[in-house]
Design an enzyme around this catalytic site. Structure first.
Site, PDB file in Angstrom:
ATOM      1  N   SER A 295     123.214-106.148   8.730  1.00  0.00           N
ATOM      2  CA  SER A 295     122.103-105.856   9.898  1.00  0.00           C
ATOM      3  C   SER A 295     122.532-106.329  11.107  1.00  0.00           C
ATOM      4  O   SER A 295     123.234-107.547  11.142  1.00  0.00           O
ATOM      5  CB  SER A 295     120.878-106.586   8.993  1.00  0.00           C
ATOM      6  OG  SER A 295     120.294-106.052   7.889  1.00  0.00           O
ATOM      7  N   ILE A 329     117.758-117.256   8.492  1.00  0.00           N
ATOM      8  CA  ILE A 329     119.297-117.415   8.837  1.00  0.00           C
ATOM      9  C   ILE A 329     119.606-116.907  10.092  1.00  0.00           C
ATOM     10  O   ILE A 329     120.465-117.738  10.814  1.00  0.00           O
ATOM     11  CB  ILE A 329     119.916-116.698   7.652  1.00  0.00           C
ATOM     12  CG1 ILE A 329     119.520-117.445   5.984  1.00  0.00           C
ATOM     13  CG2 ILE A 329     121.607-116.838   7.882  1.00  0.00           C
ATOM     14  CD1 ILE A 329     120.134-116.939   5.125  1.00  0.00           C
ATOM     15  N   THR A 363     120.414-110.243  -3.107  1.00  0.00           N
ATOM     16  CA  THR A 363     121.392-110.663  -2.158  1.00  0.00           C
ATOM     17  C   THR A 363     121.986-111.719  -2.793  1.00  0.00           C
ATOM     18  O   THR A 363     121.483-112.925  -3.127  1.00  0.00           O
ATOM     19  CB  THR A 363     120.772-111.319  -0.785  1.00  0.00           C
ATOM     20  OG1 THR A 363     119.954-110.342  -0.167  1.00  0.00           O
ATOM     21  CG2 THR A 363     121.827-111.746   0.212  1.00  0.00           C
ATOM     22  N   HIS A 520      92.500 -86.045  33.388  1.00  0.00           N
ATOM     23  CA  HIS A 520      93.284 -87.411  33.806  1.00  0.00           C
ATOM     24  C   HIS A 520      93.831 -87.487  35.326  1.00  0.00           C
ATOM     25  O   HIS A 520      94.961 -87.585  35.578  1.00  0.00           O
ATOM     26  CB  HIS A 520      94.355 -87.779  32.936  1.00  0.00           C
ATOM     27  CG  HIS A 520      94.082 -88.076  31.570  1.00  0.00           C
ATOM     28  ND1 HIS A 520      94.018 -86.999  30.451  1.00  0.00           N
ATOM     29  CD2 HIS A 520      93.904 -89.177  30.770  1.00  0.00           C
ATOM     30  CE1 HIS A 520      93.693 -87.620  29.337  1.00  0.00           C
ATOM     31  NE2 HIS A 520      93.466 -88.903  29.676  1.00  0.00           N
ATOM     32  N   HIS A 524      88.797 -89.685  37.196  1.00  0.00           N
ATOM     33  CA  HIS A 524      88.554 -90.395  35.953  1.00  0.00           C
ATOM     34  C   HIS A 524      88.964 -91.696  35.993  1.00  0.00           C
ATOM     35  O   HIS A 524      88.334 -92.740  35.596  1.00  0.00           O
ATOM     36  CB  HIS A 524      89.586 -89.841  35.009  1.00  0.00           C
ATOM     37  CG  HIS A 524      89.935 -90.778  33.608  1.00  0.00           C
ATOM     38  ND1 HIS A 524      88.927 -91.069  32.840  1.00  0.00           N
ATOM     39  CD2 HIS A 524      91.022 -91.282  33.200  1.00  0.00           C
ATOM     40  CE1 HIS A 524      89.399 -91.693  31.469  1.00  0.00           C
ATOM     41  NE2 HIS A 524      90.598 -91.776  32.246  1.00  0.00           N
ATOM     42  N   HIS A 560      95.523 -97.286  35.471  1.00  0.00           N
ATOM     43  CA  HIS A 560      95.679 -97.104  33.883  1.00  0.00           C
ATOM     44  C   HIS A 560      96.401 -95.833  33.629  1.00  0.00           C
ATOM     45  O   HIS A 560      97.058 -95.547  32.731  1.00  0.00           O
ATOM     46  CB  HIS A 560      94.553 -97.509  33.203  1.00  0.00           C
ATOM     47  CG  HIS A 560      93.569 -96.373  33.088  1.00  0.00           C
ATOM     48  ND1 HIS A 560      92.543 -96.065  34.007  1.00  0.00           N
ATOM     49  CD2 HIS A 560      93.465 -95.493  31.938  1.00  0.00           C
ATOM     50  CE1 HIS A 560      91.941 -95.055  33.488  1.00  0.00           C
ATOM     51  NE2 HIS A 560      92.338 -94.732  32.358  1.00  0.00           N
ATOM     52  N   ASP A 561      96.155 -94.829  34.577  1.00  0.00           N
ATOM     53  CA  ASP A 561      96.342 -93.380  34.286  1.00  0.00           C
ATOM     54  C   ASP A 561      97.191 -92.795  35.319  1.00  0.00           C
ATOM     55  O   ASP A 561      97.228 -91.539  35.561  1.00  0.00           O
ATOM     56  CB  ASP A 561      95.441 -92.415  33.906  1.00  0.00           C
ATOM     57  CG  ASP A 561      95.216 -92.752  32.335  1.00  0.00           C
ATOM     58  OD1 ASP A 561      96.002 -92.880  31.518  1.00  0.00           O
ATOM     59  OD2 ASP A 561      93.980 -92.342  31.987  1.00  0.00           O
ATOM     60  N   ASP A 672      87.741 -96.832  29.357  1.00  0.00           N
ATOM     61  CA  ASP A 672      88.449 -95.732  29.569  1.00  0.00           C
ATOM     62  C   ASP A 672      87.679 -94.531  28.928  1.00  0.00           C
ATOM     63  O   ASP A 672      88.141 -93.353  29.158  1.00  0.00           O
ATOM     64  CB  ASP A 672      89.887 -96.004  28.460  1.00  0.00           C
ATOM     65  CG  ASP A 672      90.744 -94.887  28.783  1.00  0.00           C
ATOM     66  OD1 ASP A 672      90.910 -94.004  29.895  1.00  0.00           O
ATOM     67  OD2 ASP A 672      91.864 -94.747  27.978  1.00  0.00           O
TER      68      ASP A 672
END
Length: 802
Positions: A295, A329, A363, A520, A524, A560-561, A672
């Site tokens: 990993s 770890i 493991t 949008h 809006h 926001h848009d 929204d």
């Protein structure tokens, strides 16, 4: 002489050789005495003497002398046999040495072990060679069998560690039963007798090899002769074997160096894609150290992040693992920068068993090492699990990991740098596009808005601070003035020392930043900001949030848009747009773009409305705006709905940071979706705009060979049913929670419920009287809405003239 008794002769001719030998005549007064000395039935010596006769004492003296001769003869015989044995052993050793011409240490060990088995009459045996640090042992040959993979034996019990420390031979009858069982487990056979002999390097004084002989064939135990035989063997072969093993290690190091160079070539081919690079790093790490799994975690501020596991990319963002930098770890290695080599994972206090219990994977051992740059800054952590063919990772694996981590760091750093360069190019391209098309604010507009008197909200409409007011009725050209008015009415301008010309330029830049899709758009955004204003005026948000949080919420509602393209996140990903290239790895593609554009405007000269905040307040407000805009992604909202319900039921706590974060998300979502809180006529008109935008995206998806979902497909969508579903699962839960937290918002919830019932009536009506197109049902409502907007505009114009 055949008789074994003493013989006396009284007459011997003078010509007899004995007389000449003794130089004494045998006559009338003398006699010859012959005394035989025997060993068993064999005569080993004869005593001759001339005398006048032997008395009893003289005979006893002669017998005593005979016994001494017997003893000397016996010792001579033993020495003679030993010399013959040593000569034979020396000949065998010389023959063995002549055959030890192999450069391969394994083949050399086979011949030495076979020689030892022959000399000691042992059933089997093996050699344990010490590693570079002398603390771990590895076995390449057992008996006459060369192992496919060398076995690492780490002497954690005292079976072999005693030999490494004391450098003394140990026999099984002096060993504990558990020590003998360790060897039996190692060989996977029953052990009845055992001898372990340490081979010591004459120069360094360190143990270089352990010779282990098992099961004496014709005896219950090995003895001192066996020890001598082993000692005699290694007097002549020890240095040869040590040099061969050293040569093998040098050759293995050369091979590993070549392997690392090949790793570097492999890694550097994937710098353009960090995910593929991490997959390749895992694959190469497993191959180099012979590990089952690997990993890789990247360090991001105070977190460790993993998106790829054992060569497989996670399927979605929810599968991404993020954990504190100091946890577990990997966290220990990330904070200390030290390699952690764990021989028994389950006995280590930092190991978390939950993953094994969930996946079924066991493991056994772990090698975890940091990936550091030249300044010793940790950029990542690699974690290897389960050494194949051995009980644990060796110090050689640790050294290999250190060398490997250098290549990993170089490749990761350059990959991230490459991505930054590509991102910068994409952003530059996008910024140029925006600057060319949207960010040109006419100077006269800035001048007018900067110098005009800020009007009271009631001058736009005396109901402007009521939840029933529809902000879309304000003419577009007046919306910047209305924004200026709301900033002033909420006290933001005075509290945060915002210059009017800076605020004017900011509002106009934000307005210009919006494109013109059906829904949008700036209208809006203005409606969303207005609902935030309503909440602040009616709920008094400063009683529930910090003042900077309320300020950030209102600004986020406006932005926001920004630069919304009329398509959703799924379309951005499916079409592989520039936005997807920039933000897909982080999720919430459009929302992150809106955040970036907001920051871009704030960084534009003369537009930074936060310029008079302190450094701490400035960083806080930017973080708040980011989090609030991200909350507009409904995928993020749905993750916290259950938490919002719990907060509403348990009661809101302003002192709880998490509670305030949840409340900000709830308020942003309610703003929204605020078009759903107005009257039925407005609700229908908004639905018309939304589905026009949806169907446009559906057409675009069909054009690129994708199948749109039902709500995006103009040929399949049933708008009333879709609206009912949206209200039941998204809108109504939001406003129900809002009303639970703020009872004053109960009328808002009731309005949404009424609209939901009217959509249900519309659905029933269509089922009874089907229409050719679901868009036909909007025609009458659109005309009524136009009349409503026209009346509102006329009223506002009259109010402005007054």
């Amino acid at each position: 002489m055949t008789s074994q008794t003493m013989l006396t002769l009284y007459h011997v001719p003078e010509t007899d050789p004995l007389c000449k030998l003794l130089s004494a005549p045998v006559g009338r007064n003398t006699c010859l005495t012959v005394y035989p000395v025997t060993q068993g039935s064999q005569v080993i010596a004869l005593f001759f003497g001339v005398s006048s006769g032997l008395c009893a004492q003289e005979e006893n003296n002669l017998k005593f002398l005979g016994k001494q001769v017997q003893l000397c003869h016996k010792r001579w015989h033993i020495a003679s046999q030993k010399s013959k044995h040593e000569n034979r052993s020396a000949a065998l050793i010389l023959q063995l040495c002549a055959e030890l011409h192999h450069q391969d240490a394994s083949s050399l060990q086979v011949k030495i072990i076979q020689f030892l088995l022959d000399q000691t009459d042992a059933e089997t045996g093996f050699l344990l060679l010490t590693g570079t640090d002398g603390t771990d042992l590895f076995c390449q040959v057992i008996g006459n069998r060369i192992l496919k993979e060398e076995i690492r034996y780490v002497g954690e019990c005292d079976t072999f560690m005693t030999l490494l420390e004391n450098k003394e031979t140990i026999f099984s009858h002096f060993m504990k039963q558990n020590q003998i069982q360790d060897v039996a487990n190692f060989l996977e056979m029953s052990v009845t007798s055992l001898m372990c002999y340490p081979v010591v390097n004459g120069v360094s004084g360190n143990v270089v090899t352990l010779a282990v002989l098992v099961n004496k064939k014709h005896s219950d135990f090995f003895n001192e002769e066996d020890r001598c035989a082993v000692d005699n063997c290694f007097k002549y072969t020890g240095s040869l074997m040590a040099s061969t093993v050293a040569f093998q290690n040098e050759r293995r190091l050369k091979n590993q160096t070549e392997a690392l160079l090949q790793v570097a070539r492999n890694l550097f081919r994937h710098l353009d894609n960090l995910t593929h690079l991490l997959q390749k790093i895992m694959q190469e790490a497993r191959n180099l150290t012979k590990a089952e799994r690997c990993s890789v975690f990247l360090v991001e501020e105070d977190e460790l992040v993993a998106k790829v596991f054992d060569g497989t990319q996670t399927s979605d963002k929810q599968s991404e693992i993020r954990m504190p930098k100091n946890q577990g770890i990997a966290g220990h290695v990330a904070t200390t920068g030290e390699i952690l080599n764990i021989k028994d994972a389950y006995s280590h206090p930092l190991f978390y068993r939950g993953v094994d219990e969930t996946t079924g994977f066991r493991t056994r051992n772990i090698l975890c090492f940091p990936i550091m740059d030249e300044n010793e800054v940790i950029v990542g952590i690699a974690q290897l699990c389960n050494k194949i063919g051995g009980p644990g990772f060796s110090t050689f694996d640790e050294e290999l990991a250190k060398a490997f981590s250098i290549y990993c760091c170089i490749s990761i750093v350059h990959s991230l740098l490459y991505k930054k360069v590509i991102d910068a190019q994409q952003r530059s391209s996008l910024s140029n596009e925006l600057m060319l098309h949207y960010m040109k604010v006419p100077p006269d507009e800035v001048k007018y808005l900067s110098s005009c008197k800020i009007r009271a909200p009631q001058t736009f409409d005396n109901q402007m601070d009521k939840f029933t007011f529809i902000p879309r009725g304000i003419p577009d050209q007046d919306t910047p003035l209305a924004c200026l008015s709301m900033f002033e009415d909420q006290g933001f301008i005075q509290r945060w020392r915002i210059k009017q010309d800076t605020l004017a330029r900011f509002i106009l830049m934000v307005k210009k930043g919006y494109r013109d899709p059906p829904y949008h758009n700036w209208s809006h955004a203005f409606s969303v900001a207005h609902f935030c204003y309503l909440l602040n005026k009616n709920v008094h948000l400063n009683d529930y949030l910090n003042e900077i949080e309320v300020f950030a919420l209102f600004v986020a509602c406006m932005c926001h848009d920004i630069d919304h393209r009329g398509t959703n996140n799924s379309f951005q990903l499916a079409s592989r747009s520039v936005l997807a290239a920039l933000y897909s790895s982080e999720g919430s593609v459009l929302e992150r773009h809106h955040i970036a554009l907001t920051m871009c405007i704030l960084n534009t000269e003369g537009c930074n409305i936060f310029e008079n905040l302190s450094r701490e307040e400035y960083q806080q407000v930017l973080d708040l705006i980011r989090d609030i805009i991200l909350a507009t992604d409904l995928a993020n909202h749905l993750k916290i709905v259950s938490e919002l319900r719990v907060m509403a039921m348990a009661g809101y706590n302003k002192e709880d940071t998490h509670c305030r974060s949840l409340l900000l998300s709830l308020l942003m979502t309610s703003c929204d979706l605020s078009d759903q809180t107005k009257n039925w006529e407005n609700s229908k008109q908004i639905a018309k705009l939304i589905y026009k935008e949806f169907f446009s995206q559906g057409d675009a998806e069909k054009a690129i060979g994708k199948t749109p979902v039902e709500m995006m497909d103009r040929d399949k969508a049933c708008i009333p049913d879709l609206q009912i579903d949206f209200m039941d699962h998204i809108a109504l839960p939001v406003y129900e929670i809002l009303a639970d937290v703020f009872p004053v918002c109960t009328p808002v919830k009731d309005t949404v419920k009424r609209c939901r019932q009217l959509w249900q009536d519309k659905a029933n009506q269509i089922k009874q009287n089907p229409v050719d197109s679901y868009q036909d049902m909007f025609e009458v409502e659109i005309d009524d809405q136009k009349k409503l907007i026209s009346v509102n505009c006329q009223w506002l114009q009259l109010a402005r003239k007054a």
